[in-house]
Design an enzyme around this catalytic site. Structure first.
Site, PDB file in Angstrom:
ATOM      1  N   GLY A 173       0.842  -1.197   0.000  1.00 17.74           N
ATOM      2  CA  GLY A 173       0.000   0.000   0.000  1.00 17.74           C
ATOM      3  C   GLY A 173       0.875   1.244   0.000  1.00 17.74           C
ATOM      4  O   GLY A 173       2.025   1.217  -0.445  1.00 17.74           O
ATOM      5  N   GLY A 174       0.316   2.322   0.519  1.00 18.23           N
ATOM      6  CA  GLY A 174       1.054   3.585   0.553  1.00 18.23           C
ATOM      7  C   GLY A 174       2.348   3.494   1.335  1.00 18.23           C
ATOM      8  O   GLY A 174       3.259   4.318   1.153  1.00 18.23           O
ATOM      9  N   GLY A 408      24.360  12.503 -29.535  1.00 15.47           N
ATOM     10  CA  GLY A 408      23.938  13.164 -28.303  1.00 15.47           C
ATOM     11  C   GLY A 408      24.466  12.434 -27.074  1.00 15.47           C
ATOM     12  O   GLY A 408      24.698  13.042 -26.024  1.00 15.47           O
ATOM     13  N   ALA A 409      24.662  11.123 -27.204  1.00 17.25           N
ATOM     14  CA  ALA A 409      25.130  10.343 -26.056  1.00 17.25           C
ATOM     15  C   ALA A 409      26.544  10.784 -25.644  1.00 17.25           C
ATOM     16  O   ALA A 409      26.912  10.706 -24.466  1.00 17.25           O
ATOM     17  CB  ALA A 409      25.102   8.860 -26.375  1.00 17.25           C
TER      18      ALA A 409
HETATM   19  C1  HXC Z   1      -3.551  -4.322  12.244  1.00 19.09           C
HETATM   20  C2  HXC Z   1      -2.569  -6.212  11.421  1.00 19.09           C
HETATM   21  C3  HXC Z   1      -2.376  -5.596  10.174  1.00 19.09           C
HETATM   22  C4  HXC Z   1      -2.813  -4.259  10.028  1.00 19.09           C
HETATM   23  C5  HXC Z   1      -1.583  -7.582  10.055  1.00 19.09           C
HETATM   24  N1  HXC Z   1      -2.074  -7.442  11.289  1.00 19.09           N
HETATM   25  N2  HXC Z   1      -1.765  -6.470   9.343  1.00 19.09           N
HETATM   26  N3  HXC Z   1      -3.144  -5.579  12.448  1.00 19.09           N
HETATM   27  N4  HXC Z   1      -3.394  -3.661  11.083  1.00 19.09           N
HETATM   28  N5  HXC Z   1      -2.642  -3.592   8.889  1.00 19.09           N
HETATM   29  C6  HXC Z   1      -2.048  -8.432  12.351  1.00 19.09           C
HETATM   30  C7  HXC Z   1      -2.972  -9.610  12.096  1.00 19.09           C
HETATM   31  O1  HXC Z   1      -4.264  -9.312  12.558  1.00 19.09           O
HETATM   32  C8  HXC Z   1      -2.319 -10.703  12.934  1.00 19.09           C
HETATM   33  O2  HXC Z   1      -2.643 -10.501  14.276  1.00 19.09           O
HETATM   34  C9  HXC Z   1      -0.855 -10.398  12.798  1.00 19.09           C
HETATM   35  O3  HXC Z   1      -0.772  -9.025  12.396  1.00 19.09           O
HETATM   36  C10 HXC Z   1      -0.173 -11.243  11.752  1.00 19.09           C
HETATM   37  O4  HXC Z   1      -0.939 -11.170  10.561  1.00 19.09           O
HETATM   38  P1  HXC Z   1      -1.306 -12.458   9.718  1.00 19.09           P
HETATM   39  O5  HXC Z   1      -2.356 -12.036   8.749  1.00 19.09           O
HETATM   40  O6  HXC Z   1      -1.589 -13.600  10.607  1.00 19.09           O
HETATM   41  O7  HXC Z   1       0.086 -12.730   8.993  1.00 19.09           O
HETATM   42  P2  HXC Z   1       0.348 -13.262   7.533  1.00 19.09           P
HETATM   43  O8  HXC Z   1      -0.523 -14.431   7.230  1.00 19.09           O
HETATM   44  O9  HXC Z   1       1.826 -13.446   7.449  1.00 19.09           O
HETATM   45  O10 HXC Z   1      -0.109 -12.077   6.560  1.00 19.09           O
HETATM   46  C11 HXC Z   1       0.559 -10.858   6.581  1.00 19.09           C
HETATM   47  C12 HXC Z   1      -0.228  -9.817   5.768  1.00 19.09           C
HETATM   48  C13 HXC Z   1      -1.691  -9.770   6.246  1.00 19.09           C
HETATM   49  C14 HXC Z   1      -0.191 -10.214   4.277  1.00 19.09           C
HETATM   50  C15 HXC Z   1       0.499  -8.489   5.918  1.00 19.09           C
HETATM   51  O11 HXC Z   1      -1.694  -9.634   7.653  1.00 19.09           O
HETATM   52  C16 HXC Z   1      -2.460  -8.638   5.677  1.00 19.09           C
HETATM   53  O12 HXC Z   1      -2.921  -8.689   4.525  1.00 19.09           O
HETATM   54  N6  HXC Z   1      -2.642  -7.581   6.475  1.00 19.09           N
HETATM   55  C17 HXC Z   1      -3.414  -6.438   6.073  1.00 19.09           C
HETATM   56  C18 HXC Z   1      -2.644  -5.622   5.133  1.00 19.09           C
HETATM   57  C19 HXC Z   1      -3.351  -4.347   4.797  1.00 19.09           C
HETATM   58  O13 HXC Z   1      -4.358  -4.347   4.075  1.00 19.09           O
HETATM   59  N7  HXC Z   1      -2.842  -3.257   5.377  1.00 19.09           N
HETATM   60  C20 HXC Z   1      -3.355  -1.962   5.095  1.00 19.09           C
HETATM   61  C21 HXC Z   1      -2.730  -1.578   3.770  1.00 19.09           C
HETATM   62  S1  HXC Z   1      -3.106   0.024   3.349  1.00 19.09           S
HETATM   63  P3  HXC Z   1      -2.704 -11.719  15.346  1.00 19.09           P
HETATM   64  O14 HXC Z   1      -3.190 -11.076  16.596  1.00 19.09           O
HETATM   65  O15 HXC Z   1      -3.641 -12.714  14.759  1.00 19.09           O
HETATM   66  O16 HXC Z   1      -1.306 -12.231  15.455  1.00 19.09           O
HETATM   67  C22 HXC Z   1      -1.856   0.872   3.972  1.00 19.09           C
HETATM   68  C23 HXC Z   1      -2.013   2.292   3.708  1.00 19.09           C
HETATM   69  C24 HXC Z   1      -0.792   3.045   4.029  1.00 19.09           C
HETATM   70  O17 HXC Z   1      -0.977   0.399   4.578  1.00 19.09           O
HETATM   71  C25 HXC Z   1      -1.112   4.421   3.626  1.00 19.09           C
HETATM   72  C26 HXC Z   1       0.042   5.320   3.638  1.00 19.09           C
HETATM   73  C27 HXC Z   1      -0.286   6.530   2.868  1.00 19.09           C
END
Ligand code: HXC
Length: 520
Positions: A173-174, A408-409
């Site tokens: 993501g971002g 040019g290079a």
């Molecule tokens: C809160 C999160 C989290 C998040 C993971 N966890 N991502 N908690 N916010 N963004 C937590 C899970 O709930 C889990 O908690 C633990 O971290 C491990 O995650 P798993 O899913 O079990 O791990 P894994 O299978 O290895 O998968 C990793 C992952 C997946 C691919 C990163 O967790 C995922 O898709 N997370 C969401 C990603 C996402 O959409 N993020 C927002 C993106 S937008 P427990 O308690 O069960 O251990 C963004 C915007 C930024 O980031 C903007 C900036 C401008």
């Protein structure tokens, strides 16, 4: 009294222990199971033993939604502090995937900002180890604000202190835009990935099926997109590469460079290079052979090694003076300049200029790559980036033309006209508007018209030989002072060292302006 003091001490030790444990043994086990070190282990392995001083170990988030008030971990999923790497002081943050998936909320972001501010004030490099699920979903828009606070600091620090990003897990993501603004990105094969939108979103929107690795793994970003600069087979190898890179970098943009230790004599001749450049201009050769033989101890750290192989960029030293090397590579696409190579080298030149690293440019370039893909992709705009970067550079610039410098290079590749201090050429150099064959076809069109077979071949051969004699050599440019000296390959190391040594005190002021407008 003694009892109270004992209890207070135990409370501190208990908190320290909790901070040490991250998200707990199960999550640590899962982390290791994926072949990844924990956030703390990474710092221990990267930093000089015993050098790490941690800050904000007990910071907690203040989120009270979704039951988060009962779910707190000291440190809030990121470890920050100061350490030494090869004796050089650096600021560090290391995201802890075992705590809320390393996700970034308000407290987590504030810790990163605090260490970045400290790095900026104390003018030391900042290293970020990224392993995070992105914005902490429970904290909502506050997380987005936290990211923006980091992006803003990345931009402020750009060109002031080196910023290095290690991607050691998800970065999606971002969140990718923080590493993107930093100077160099390292990735680890199979365990790290970066993308703006993941495979599921892509599937829904464009119906493409793609894995995380193919979409944003280390190979993809090192070979295809050029987002990453270094790829490592393991985390340990990644740390090793980072240590190597750091040894070439100053702590900030105004610090003097320490010399690189070496016992390689500067007067060593390059006998091996006598035969490296083939006399046939169509025959390729490996420009790395020249680089490796000229620099100290054959030590050369290539940046963006797997991307745009028609230009080579990297760090080395000569007589201990740390230098950057930019070189056309005749082995790949005849060393032609195209969109990717111009952008790759343009950014590298700008990094070196920002951090006062002298640039040694080796030229063997037949021109810009023709074709609709290049024109539609904006080779006009993209190619001008390298031209712009060299033209605005204020560091010492030494250029060596080994063979072709056409069109040019020739101008673009750190020519005298755009600010190079010293321009050298081998006797094999051909500095011309184009190669002899193409030139003869155009300017002697009438003489060749109507000729066929052996007659045509004979006449063309004579005209080409005449053109080569007149133009395809370095002497016309040397007469005009565009080339300062024509050297033999054997003399390369000593001469190049002498010129860099002479240029050590170079000072060049730029015009008064807020900033230029590089064609982005
Ligand atoms: C809160 C999160 C989290 C998040 C993971 N966890 N991502 N908690 N916010 N963004 C937590 C899970 O709930 C889990 O908690 C633990 O971290 C491990 O995650 P798993 O899913 O079990 O791990 P894994 O299978 O290895 O998968 C990793 C992952 C997946 C691919 C990163 O967790 C995922 O898709 N997370 C969401 C990603 C996402 O959409 N993020 C927002 C993106 S937008 P427990 O308690 O069960 O251990 C963004 C915007 C930024 O980031 C903007 C900036 C401008």
């Amino acid at each position: 009294m003694e009892e109270i003091s004992r209890m207070k001490r135990e409370r501190l030790l208990g908190l320290r222990k909790a901070a040490q444990e991250g998200g707990g043994p199960e999550r640590v086990k899962a982390q290791r199971g994926q072949g990844k070190y924990t956030a703390r282990e990474r710092i221990e392995r990267l930093a000089d033993p015993g050098s790490f001083i941690e800050l904000d170990k007990f910071v907690l988030h203040k989120c009270s939604q979704f039951g988060m008030e009962k779910n707190k971990f000291p440190g809030d999923g990121v470890i920050t502090g100061i350490a030494a790497i090869n004796g050089q002081k650096v600021a560090l943050f290391s995201q802890d995937f075992t705590v809320f998936g390393g996700s970034l909320g308000d407290a987590h972001a504030k810790k990163i900002c605090k260490i970045m501010d400290l790095a900026e004030r104390t003018r030391i490099p900042v290293i970020g180890i990224n392993d995070s699920g992105g914005a902490r979903i429970q904290e909502g828009v506050v997380s987005l604000g936290g990211y923006a606070d980091i992006f803003y600091r990345n931009t402020r620090c750009s060109g002031v202190i080196p910023q290095l990003s290690l991607i050691m897990g998800p970065c999606a993501g971002g969140a990718v835009y923080s590493p993107a603004i930093t100077d160099f990105i390292f990735m680890v094969e199979k365990t790290s990935y970066m993308f703006v939108t993941g495979p599921d979103v892509i599937k829904a929107i464009t119906h493409e099926d793609i894995t995380k690795e193919a979409l944003g793994g280390a190979a993809t970003h090192n070979e295809k997109s050029g987002v990453a600069h270094f790829s490592a087979a393991s985390e340990d190898e990644c740390f090793e590469r980072l240590r190597e890179l750091l040894a070439y970098l100053p702590p900030n943009n105004s610090a003097a460079h320490a010399r690189m230790p070496t016992s390689d004599p500067v007067t060593r001749d390059n006998a091996r290079l006598k035969e490296v450049v083939p006399s046939n201009p169509k025959k390729p050769y490996d420009i790395r052979e020249i680089i490796l033989d000229v620099v100290d101890d054959g030590r050369f750290l290539e940046v963006h090694k797997d991307y745009a192989g028609n230009i080579i960029c990297g760090f080395a030293s000569i007589g201990g003076i740390k230098i950057a090397v930019v070189a056309n590579q005749p082995l790949v696409l005849a060393g032609v300049l195209d969109i990717n190579s111009s952008v790759k080298a343009g950014r590298f030149v700008r990094f070196c200029d920002a951090f006062n690293i002298p640039i040694f440019t080796l030229v063997d370039v037949p021109g810009f790559l023709p074709g609709t893909a290049q024109e539609y992709g904006g080779i006009i705009r993209q190619g001008s980036k390298l031209l712009y970067a060299y033209s605005e550079a204020r560091v010492p610039l030494v250029t060596l033309i080994t063979r072709k410098a056409y069109g040019g290079a020739y101008d673009v590749m750190a020519s005298k006209h755009i600010g190079a201090d010293v321009n050298l050429a081998y006797p094999t150099a051909e500095i011309a508007v184009m190669g002899a064959d193409g030139a003869v076809n155009i300017i002697f069109r009438n003489e060749l018209k109507g000729l066929t077979g052996a007659e045509f071949k004979k006449k063309k051969g004579e005209l080409v030989a005449g053109f080569e004699e007149e133009f395809a050599n370095p002497y016309k440019a040397a007469e005009l002072g565009y080339i300062d000296e024509v050297i033999t390959p054997e003399e390369t190391r000593h001469r190049v060292y002498q010129f860099f040594e002479a240029l050590q005190g170079k000072k060049k002021a730029g015009p008064e302006r807020r900033h230029g407008n590089i064609p982005l």
